[in-house]
Design a protein around this motif. Structure first.
Motif, PDB file in Angstrom:
ATOM      1  N   TYR A   1       6.620   0.156   4.984  1.00  0.00           N
ATOM      2  CA  TYR A   1       6.673  -1.141   4.302  1.00  0.00           C
ATOM      3  C   TYR A   1       7.831  -1.962   4.843  1.00  0.00           C
TER       4      TYR A   1
ATOM      5  N   ARG B   1      12.565  -2.598   7.754  1.00  0.00           N
ATOM      6  CA  ARG B   1      11.284  -1.904   7.692  1.00  0.00           C
ATOM      7  C   ARG B   1      11.563  -0.432   7.439  1.00  0.00           C
TER       8      ARG B   1
ATOM      9  N   ASP C   1       2.683  -2.278   5.373  1.00  0.00           N
ATOM     10  CA  ASP C   1       2.136  -2.712   6.662  1.00  0.00           C
ATOM     11  C   ASP C   1       0.635  -2.968   6.524  1.00  0.00           C
ATOM     12  N   ARG C   2       0.154  -3.898   7.361  1.00  0.00           N
ATOM     13  CA  ARG C   2      -1.278  -4.184   7.328  1.00  0.00           C
ATOM     14  C   ARG C   2      -2.091  -3.040   7.926  1.00  0.00           C
TER      15      ARG C   2
ATOM     16  N   CYS D   1       0.534   2.654   2.226  1.00  0.00           N
ATOM     17  CA  CYS D   1       1.875   3.239   2.250  1.00  0.00           C
ATOM     18  C   CYS D   1       2.021   4.124   1.015  1.00  0.00           C
TER      19      CYS D   1
END
Ligand code: ZN
Length: 216
Positions: A159, A165, A185-186, A190
């Motif tokens: 994330y 990050r 994150d895409r 997570c």
């Protein structure tokens, strides 16, 4: 305060065995994922062991303490659990968490905490909440600050938190000085392990309405 690794105080507390169980569990879980963290703890424990040997009764044979610690930490045997730990749980979680989760991680009582955000309490403890946190790809935990401290160990995925990050194996330490909105994150979901000593406090206009009702 926002870091990617346990603070020196946490590591020292872990090595000395003085941390509350949930906090120690977060450090142990990270050490199981990160050889560098495990090595740091081993160094501190060796130092502590040497100090203890200096004052231990002569009847304690040389290396007995080290062997006892090593046997405990090697963890060859499966933890004692009431429900068999599934392959899914073994794949997703580091070993120190298995006994706390029991059975299958997907079968936990996951509760929705917002769009694409879910938490599951994994064990009761007097002073600390222990939670697994799932954030779907691209989703975010609502903006919040903290009444106490919050340890978040990333178990899978990653994330973003502002310019920082946090990826698998990273441990974020946040406290009342930090207001944040972690965004997964895409690339994928997570999964995190979180320890809190007080409920978080939502800070967005809509989130504030939820404060009296939501214990994330
Ligand atoms: Zn937080």
């Amino acid at each position: 305060m926002k870091t990617h690794a346990p603070t020196p105080e946490l590591l020292l507390g872990y090595a000395a065995g003085t941390l509350p169980e949930p906090v120690a569990l977060a450090v142990a879980a990270q050490a199981a994922m990160r050889p560098d963290v495990a090595a740091g703890i081993a160094r501190l424990e060796a130092t502590g062991g040497a100090l203890l040997e200096g004052i231990a009764p002569a009847t304690l044979s040389a290396g007995a303490l080290e062997r006892a610690v090593a046997a405990l930490e090697r963890g060859d045997a499966d933890p004692i659990t009431e429900m068999p730990v599934t392959a899914n749980t073994r794949a997703l979680l580091p070993r120190p968490l298995w006994a706390y989760v029991q059975g299958d991680v997907d079968a936990l009582p996951w509760r929705k905490r917002g769009a694409g955000v879910f938490t599951a309490a994994i064990a009761g403890h007097d002073l600390h909440q222990m939670r697994l946190l799932r954030i779907e790809a691209g989703r975010s935990v609502p903006q919040h600050t903290h009444r106490g401290f919050e340890l978040t160990l990333v178990l899978k995925g990653a994330y973003a938190d502002g310019a920082d990050r946090f990826a698998a194996g990273d441990l974020q330490v946040a406290d009342a000085t930090v207001t944040h909105k972690p965004v997964a994150d895409r690339a994928g979901e997570c999964l995190c392990f979180a320890v809190l000593d007080a409920p978080i406090r939502f800070t967005s206009p809509l989130g504030r309405l939820a404060n009296p009702f939501v214990k994330l």
